[in-house]
Design an enzyme around this catalytic site. Structure first.
Site, PDB file in Angstrom:
ATOM      1  N   TYR A   1      -5.355  -3.873  -9.354  1.00 51.46           N
ATOM      2  CA  TYR A   1      -5.305  -2.537  -9.262  1.00 51.46           C
ATOM      3  C   TYR A   1      -6.895  -1.582  -9.619  1.00 51.46           C
ATOM      4  O   TYR A   1      -7.583  -1.112  -8.877  1.00 51.46           O
ATOM      5  CB  TYR A   1      -4.316  -1.746  -9.859  1.00 51.46           C
ATOM      6  CG  TYR A   1      -4.228  -0.251  -9.597  1.00 51.46           C
ATOM      7  CD1 TYR A   1      -3.722   0.432  -8.397  1.00 51.46           C
ATOM      8  CD2 TYR A   1      -4.219   0.681 -10.808  1.00 51.46           C
ATOM      9  CE1 TYR A   1      -3.483   1.649  -8.186  1.00 51.46           C
ATOM     10  CE2 TYR A   1      -4.212   2.054 -10.596  1.00 51.46           C
ATOM     11  CZ  TYR A   1      -3.715   2.594  -9.389  1.00 51.46           C
ATOM     12  OH  TYR A   1      -3.455   4.054  -9.039  1.00 51.46           O
TER      13      TYR A   1
ATOM     14  N   GLU B   1      -9.677  -2.961 -10.401  1.00 53.78           N
ATOM     15  CA  GLU B   1     -11.068  -3.608  -9.939  1.00 53.78           C
ATOM     16  C   GLU B   1     -10.924  -3.115  -8.197  1.00 53.78           C
ATOM     17  O   GLU B   1     -11.830  -2.950  -7.627  1.00 53.78           O
ATOM     18  CB  GLU B   1     -11.070  -5.062 -10.005  1.00 53.78           C
ATOM     19  CG  GLU B   1     -11.438  -5.475 -11.234  1.00 53.78           C
ATOM     20  CD  GLU B   1     -12.725  -4.918 -12.143  1.00 53.78           C
ATOM     21  OE1 GLU B   1     -13.250  -4.201 -11.503  1.00 53.78           O
ATOM     22  OE2 GLU B   1     -13.039  -5.446 -13.081  1.00 53.78           O
ATOM     23  N   GLY B   2      -9.850  -3.374  -7.640  1.00 51.61           N
ATOM     24  CA  GLY B   2      -9.757  -2.702  -6.223  1.00 51.61           C
ATOM     25  C   GLY B   2     -10.060  -1.178  -6.186  1.00 51.61           C
ATOM     26  O   GLY B   2     -11.009  -1.115  -5.102  1.00 51.61           O
TER      27      GLY B   2
ATOM     28  N   GLY C   1       5.178   3.060 -29.463  1.00 51.17           N
ATOM     29  CA  GLY C   1       5.226   4.596 -28.933  1.00 51.17           C
ATOM     30  C   GLY C   1       4.109   5.447 -29.159  1.00 51.17           C
ATOM     31  O   GLY C   1       4.235   6.569 -28.856  1.00 51.17           O
TER      32      GLY C   1
ATOM     33  N   PRO D   1      -3.184   0.406 -21.961  1.00 51.55           N
ATOM     34  CA  PRO D   1      -4.327   1.432 -22.630  1.00 51.55           C
ATOM     35  C   PRO D   1      -3.756   2.328 -23.921  1.00 51.55           C
ATOM     36  O   PRO D   1      -2.602   2.566 -23.755  1.00 51.55           O
ATOM     37  CB  PRO D   1      -4.747   2.343 -21.559  1.00 51.55           C
ATOM     38  CG  PRO D   1      -4.444   1.686 -20.327  1.00 51.55           C
ATOM     39  CD  PRO D   1      -3.344   0.797 -20.511  1.00 51.55           C
TER      40      PRO D   1
HETATM   41  P1  NAD Z   1       3.008   5.952  -4.052  1.00 48.56           P
HETATM   42  O1  NAD Z   1       3.373   4.547  -4.511  1.00 48.56           O
HETATM   43  O2  NAD Z   1       4.229   6.749  -4.404  1.00 48.56           O
HETATM   44  O3  NAD Z   1       2.401   6.147  -2.891  1.00 48.56           O
HETATM   45  C1  NAD Z   1       1.466   5.383  -2.181  1.00 48.56           C
HETATM   46  C2  NAD Z   1       2.043   5.256  -0.736  1.00 48.56           C
HETATM   47  O4  NAD Z   1       1.228   4.325  -0.022  1.00 48.56           O
HETATM   48  C3  NAD Z   1       3.146   4.837  -0.498  1.00 48.56           C
HETATM   49  O5  NAD Z   1       3.988   5.793   0.285  1.00 48.56           O
HETATM   50  C4  NAD Z   1       3.019   3.372  -0.236  1.00 48.56           C
HETATM   51  O6  NAD Z   1       4.241   3.181   0.812  1.00 48.56           O
HETATM   52  C5  NAD Z   1       1.724   3.517   0.683  1.00 48.56           C
HETATM   53  N1  NAD Z   1       1.322   2.316   0.920  1.00 48.56           N
HETATM   54  C6  NAD Z   1       1.009   1.338  -0.020  1.00 48.56           C
HETATM   55  N2  NAD Z   1       0.191   0.276   0.674  1.00 48.56           N
HETATM   56  C7  NAD Z   1      -0.101   0.614   1.884  1.00 48.56           C
HETATM   57  C8  NAD Z   1      -0.622   0.091   2.988  1.00 48.56           C
HETATM   58  N3  NAD Z   1      -1.267  -1.190   2.768  1.00 48.56           N
HETATM   59  N4  NAD Z   1      -0.716   0.446   3.880  1.00 48.56           N
HETATM   60  C9  NAD Z   1      -0.313   1.946   4.071  1.00 48.56           C
HETATM   61  N5  NAD Z   1       0.489   2.598   3.178  1.00 48.56           N
HETATM   62  C10 NAD Z   1       0.539   1.714   1.975  1.00 48.56           C
HETATM   63  O7  NAD Z   1       1.949   6.433  -5.215  1.00 48.56           O
HETATM   64  P2  NAD Z   1       1.349   7.674  -5.638  1.00 48.56           P
HETATM   65  O8  NAD Z   1       1.792   7.924  -7.109  1.00 48.56           O
HETATM   66  O9  NAD Z   1       1.790   8.777  -4.697  1.00 48.56           O
HETATM   67  O10 NAD Z   1       0.008   7.340  -5.535  1.00 48.56           O
HETATM   68  C11 NAD Z   1      -0.930   7.966  -4.357  1.00 48.56           C
HETATM   69  C12 NAD Z   1      -2.498   7.492  -4.770  1.00 48.56           C
HETATM   70  O11 NAD Z   1      -2.730   8.275  -5.608  1.00 48.56           O
HETATM   71  C13 NAD Z   1      -2.511   5.860  -4.785  1.00 48.56           C
HETATM   72  O12 NAD Z   1      -3.862   5.898  -4.037  1.00 48.56           O
HETATM   73  C14 NAD Z   1      -2.723   6.048  -6.435  1.00 48.56           C
HETATM   74  O13 NAD Z   1      -3.528   5.058  -6.531  1.00 48.56           O
HETATM   75  C15 NAD Z   1      -3.615   7.182  -6.629  1.00 48.56           C
HETATM   76  N6  NAD Z   1      -3.157   7.636  -8.165  1.00 48.56           N
HETATM   77  C16 NAD Z   1      -2.031   8.090  -8.429  1.00 48.56           C
HETATM   78  C17 NAD Z   1      -1.572   8.439  -9.677  1.00 48.56           C
HETATM   79  C18 NAD Z   1      -0.209   8.949 -10.309  1.00 48.56           C
HETATM   80  O14 NAD Z   1      -0.277   9.263 -11.483  1.00 48.56           O
HETATM   81  N7  NAD Z   1       0.641   9.309  -9.545  1.00 48.56           N
HETATM   82  C19 NAD Z   1      -2.701   8.362 -10.851  1.00 48.56           C
HETATM   83  C20 NAD Z   1      -3.951   7.624 -10.298  1.00 48.56           C
HETATM   84  C21 NAD Z   1      -4.085   7.450  -8.972  1.00 48.56           C
HETATM   85  N1  UDP Z   2       5.971   2.938 -21.013  1.00 48.48           N
HETATM   86  C1  UDP Z   2       6.953   2.751 -22.104  1.00 48.48           C
HETATM   87  N2  UDP Z   2       8.251   2.606 -21.503  1.00 48.48           N
HETATM   88  C2  UDP Z   2       8.713   2.556 -20.294  1.00 48.48           C
HETATM   89  C3  UDP Z   2       7.596   2.472 -19.411  1.00 48.48           C
HETATM   90  C4  UDP Z   2       6.267   2.724 -19.732  1.00 48.48           C
HETATM   91  O1  UDP Z   2       7.030   2.781 -23.240  1.00 48.48           O
HETATM   92  O2  UDP Z   2       9.788   2.577 -19.687  1.00 48.48           O
HETATM   93  C5  UDP Z   2       4.611   3.032 -21.497  1.00 48.48           C
HETATM   94  C6  UDP Z   2       3.523   2.263 -21.096  1.00 48.48           C
HETATM   95  O3  UDP Z   2       3.730   1.005 -21.983  1.00 48.48           O
HETATM   96  C7  UDP Z   2       2.558   2.852 -20.948  1.00 48.48           C
HETATM   97  C8  UDP Z   2       2.708   4.263 -20.758  1.00 48.48           C
HETATM   98  O4  UDP Z   2       4.498   4.369 -21.155  1.00 48.48           O
HETATM   99  O5  UDP Z   2       1.937   2.767 -22.573  1.00 48.48           O
HETATM  100  C9  UDP Z   2       2.504   4.626 -19.448  1.00 48.48           C
HETATM  101  O6  UDP Z   2       3.023   3.807 -18.711  1.00 48.48           O
HETATM  102  P1  UDP Z   2       2.797   3.934 -17.145  1.00 48.48           P
HETATM  103  O7  UDP Z   2       3.281   2.497 -16.506  1.00 48.48           O
HETATM  104  O8  UDP Z   2       3.464   5.234 -16.522  1.00 48.48           O
HETATM  105  O9  UDP Z   2       1.283   4.367 -16.542  1.00 48.48           O
HETATM  106  P2  UDP Z   2       0.173   3.646 -17.051  1.00 48.48           P
HETATM  107  O10 UDP Z   2       0.137   2.551 -18.135  1.00 48.48           O
HETATM  108  O11 UDP Z   2      -0.350   3.226 -15.948  1.00 48.48           O
HETATM  109  O12 UDP Z   2      -0.649   4.881 -17.789  1.00 48.48           O
END
Ligand code: NAD
Ligand code: UDP
Length: 323
Positions: free
Chosen positions: A146, A148-149, A208, A275
């Site tokens: 994720y 690096e992508g 936590g 993190p």
């Molecule tokens: P989500 O998983 O709800 O939404 C992602 C959507 O993309 C889904 O509907 C999924 O079906 C679709 N999808 C996945 N792979 C696909 C593919 N190969 N072709 C077409 N559709 C595809 O996640 P989200 O939280 O809504 O995230 C949306 C975007 O925002 C993502 O790019 C994510 O990396 C970015 N983002 C979200 C957060 C967050 O906290 N929600 C934080 C950082 C970045």
């Molecule tokens: N986490 C947790 N319990 C859960 C799910 C996540 O304590 O049931 C922690 C996880 O280890 C991380 C934080 O909550 O420290 C946020 O995790 P999340 O997967 O929501 O997002 P990200 O790590 O990508 O910020």
């Protein structure tokens, strides 16, 4: 305001569906594409009767031929459990998806926004993180597909901008929550609310004490749209997130309080490369976009809990093996 043809990739997902709502309400002609890997059609079902909304099942790793004015590139699984399910596909989605939308933007002379992430900073060793920070990412760890992508996608966006003058925008989204999060995405907010509502044990990974800052979805979408519509000489990357930091334990306690729950806290091993701390520096977003979050955690949690209470969990499924 002129009506634009706008493509939202990943438009049926959590953030994408809220973005489609806002763009449709503004009167734009919205095309949502999604392969439904981590989302449900129910997220956009209410938009289907609208004349300015179109839904196409498509995978962004394959080229798509459309004529549009703007592209929001959100397609990518975002929760650790979802993006680690098929890590190679996650990397393909970020990289090939970026190449495909950038190619389309170049051909149509469209503006294209990349939904990047705070994960490009990895496990940060400076705090809070400004956009100039280059990150501390483990390139071979379980989160790398994720992180690096997304980093490679940013590189592609900036190379298209430099080489072809493509009109780009890059936002780095920090933890965002709200209605329509996948209830089984394993993210902390969805887990804790689901567990608290069912009076089940609340699973804290580690002790936590690690912290995150949580942005309510409406604030995030406002920032995203402002960035797309901002001046062409401000392409980003720009951090979008809430500055208020909470420990994971505090979040669990808030979920218990708001759900009036009998849940107990249980402690599990911390996942690899988790993190310790994450908080955006949003000085740039404030200065350039006049944007800052307005919804406090307690208010956003209340709206999210209301939504979680209204859904039937049986309607939601985990990612499919044939993805
Ligand atoms: P989500 O998983 O709800 O939404 C992602 C959507 O993309 C889904 O509907 C999924 O079906 C679709 N999808 C996945 N792979 C696909 C593919 N190969 N072709 C077409 N559709 C595809 O996640 P989200 O939280 O809504 O995230 C949306 C975007 O925002 C993502 O790019 C994510 O990396 C970015 N983002 C979200 C957060 C967050 O906290 N929600 C934080 C950082 C970045
Ligand atoms: N986490 C947790 N319990 C859960 C799910 C996540 O304590 O049931 C922690 C996880 O280890 C991380 C934080 O909550 O420290 C946020 O995790 P999340 O997967 O929501 O997002 P990200 O790590 O990508 O910020």
């Amino acid at each position: 305001m002129s009506i634009k043809r706008i493509l939202v990739t990943g438009g049926a997902g959590f953030l994408g569906s809220h973005l489609c709502d806002r763009l449709c309400a503004q009167g734009h002609d919205v095309i949502c594409i999604d392969n439904f890997f981590t989302s449900q059609k129910s997220n956009v079902e209410h938009l289907l009767p609208r004349r300015n909304f179109e839904l196409i099942r498509h995978d962004v790793t394959h080229p798509l031929w459309l004529e549009v004015d703007e592209i929001y590139n959100l397609a990518c699984p975002a929760a650790p459990g979802h993006y680690q399910y098929n890590p190679i596909k996650t990397m393909k989605t970020s990289v090939m998806g970026a190449i495909n939308v950038l190619g389309m933007a170049k051909r149509c002379n469209a503006k294209v926004l990349q939904a990047s992430t705070s994960e490009v900073y990895g496990d940060p060793d400076i705090h809070p993180q400004p956009e100039s920070y280059r990150g501390n990412v483990n390139p071979i760890g379980p989160r790398a597909c994720y992180d690096e992508g997304k980093r490679a996608a940013e590189t592609l966006f900036f190379d298209y901008h430099r080489s072809n003058n493509t009109n780009i925008r890059v936002i780095r989204i920090f933890n965002t929550y709200g209605p329509r999060m996948h209830p089984f995405d394993g993210r902390v907010v969805s887990n804790f609310i689901r567990q608290a509502l069912a009076n089940e044990d609340i699973t804290i990974f580690g002790d936590g004490s690690q912290s995150r800052s949580f942005c309510y979805v409406d604030d995030l979408i406002e920032g995203m749209i402002r960035m797309m519509n901002g001046p062409d000489d401000f392409v980003g990357p720009v951090n979008l997130g809430n500055e208020h930091e909470f420990t994971i334990r505090e979040l669990a306690e808030e979920a218990i309080r708001q759900c009036d729950s009998k849940s107990k806290l249980v402690f599990r091993d911390l996942p690899a490369d988790d993190p310790k701390q994450r908080q955006p520096d949003i000085t740039l977003a404030r200065a350039k976009l006049g944007w800052e979050p307005t919804v406090p955690l307690a208010e956003g949690m209340a709206k999210t809990i209301e939504w979680f209470s209204s859904i039937n969990l049986g309607d939601y499924r985990a990612p499919t093996p044939n993805y």
